[in-house]
Design a protein around this motif. Structure first.
Motif: not given
Length: 428
Positions: A177-184, A187, A393, A395
């Motif tokens: 989920h590219s919109s998730s803050l966990l996807y980076d 990171s 993705d 999303d």
């Protein structure tokens, strides 16, 4: 009749089109029912089980993709003229596996069938959406295989079908989920692992008042007796090896492996070792271990393969402790010998299919010497997740830009080595 098949991209990622050409050469007018291409992927495992009374073979088959595309736009039985007929094709490789066995794990665990073959029905399709697994050949009894078949059907009972096939190397996509803050992708979330070892060191004679709480302790046994009558003192050096992995312990094919490596001498103050124990780095080896198992519980059947990513021997590099407050003297190792370690492009990413599992572990072996003595080895390892570097993705239902060129993907295998007559019918 001659039939040939050409693939534009024999290495393809999940969610991308597989394209190519079918060439049919006829010596005379020939009646044709259909010309089609079929893309199919399966996984297979086999193991020998002994329950104490009998020994039997347990097999597990899964079908992950089966797509048939007709290239013939004429009525069945149409006569084609002699000569060469060129047909272009495009097959959209799915993102998800068609296998729905993960929805039946309770049955799988309960019955322990000697033969498990997935079956599809309109009821359970789509219950569990998992990513298409990668091409993998761990052994003749553990593999994931994809093939493209081009075939010509001719009318009549005795008009046999003509076909030709080609293997396809599939690179999976990671579902995100590219919109998730966990996807980076950048990171900096850390995974830290520690390992404690105790090594002995020979140093100059130490006064008795040195040995207080928080200092290096005397060794026990024979070396302790030698310390009383010699000009030297033998001490134990309790050390803690520390590995720091970035990005939650994940890495992608073709990228740099983000990690740091330290050792710490477990004394309460740096003055307890300065002038007493001089530490040098003598060697370092970083390897990636892949472990494949077709059953990880009562009846293990696994294979392991180790790839050396970096190795240097016969080093003579003094280590200097970092300035730190309130912690044991800490020495960084990795920055003394390399800036980054690149993962190769011939790595099969992690995956799980019921009992078929393929995982990775990063292993580091460090050689150290104390006061110019012999080399002592310190080893530390930790599980690491290797993904393909291609993300799908959830999303937007689109592939995100890959992190490397698909043409650079080099995972190859010997087709003849893995031909098995018993499982050929599973492709039919």
């Amino acid at each position: 009749m001659q039939l040939s098949l050409f693939l534009n991209n024999p290495v393809v990622s999940a969610g991308s089109p597989l394209t190519g050409t079918v060439s049919l050469t006829l010596d005379e007018p020939t009646s044709i029912d259909d010309i089609y291409v079929r893309f199919k992927g399966i996984s297979f495992t086999a193991r020998i089980v002994n329950n104490g009374q009998t020994t039997y073979r347990v097999t597990e088959r899964h079908s992950h993709a089966d797509i048939i595309t007709s290239l013939f736009d004429q009525p069945r039985g149409t006569f084609l003229p002699p000569g060469e007929h060129i047909l272009l094709f495009t097959i959209q490789v799915p993102v998800y596996s068609e296998c729905t066995c993960l929805a039946h794990c309770d049955q799988y665990s309960q019955f322990r069938l000697s033969r498990w073959t997935c079956r599809h029905s309109g009821v359970d399709v789509g219950l569990v959406r998992t990513g298409l697994p990668p091409t993998c050949h761990a052994s003749r009894s553990m593999y994931v295989d994809y093939r493209l078949v081009a075939a010509v059907d001719r009318p009549g009972i005795f008009k046999w079908k003509k076909s030709v096939l080609s293997t396809v190397t599939l690179v999976p996509a990671t579902l995100v989920h590219s919109s998730s803050l966990l996807y980076d992708r950048d990171s900096r979330n850390l995974v830290e692992v520690y390992k404690t070892v105790v090594l002995s060191a020979k140093c100059d004679k130490l006064p008795e008042e040195y040995f207080v709480q928080g200092a290096l302790p005397k060794v026990s046994g024979l070396k302790k007796l030698i310390s009383f009558s010699s000009k030297h003192t033998y001490v134990d050096v309790p050390m803690e090896a520390e590995m720091i992995l970035y990005n939650n312990g994940e890495a992608s094919i073709g990228e740099h492996l983000p990690f740091e490596l330290y050792i710490s001498v477990q004394v309460d103050d740096i003055s307890r070792i300065v002038g007493i124990v001089n530490i040098k780095l003598t060697s370092i080896k970083v390897s990636l271990r892949s472990e494949t198992s077709c059953y990880a519980q009562k009846h293990p059947n696994s294979s392991s393969d180790k790839t050396i990513l970096f190795e240097l021997n016969k080093l003579d590099i003094p280590l200097t402790p970092e300035k730190s407050e309130g912690r044991a003297p800490r020495f960084r190792i990795d920055d003394k010998v390399f800036k980054a370690i690149e993962l190769g492009n011939n790595i099969v990413p992690d995956f799980d299919i019921m009992s078929f599992r393929h995982h990775h572990k990063i292993c580091v072996a460090v050689g150290l010497s104390f006061n110019d003595g012999g080399t002592r080895a310190v080893e530390i390892s930790h599980a690491i997740i290797i993904n393909s570097g291609i993300d799908y993705d959830l999303d937007t239902n689109m592939l995100l830009p890959p992190r490397y060129q698909m043409a650079d993907y080099k995972y190859e295998y010997d087709n003849d080595r893995f031909k098995t007559d018993e499982e050929e019918d599973f492709f039919d």
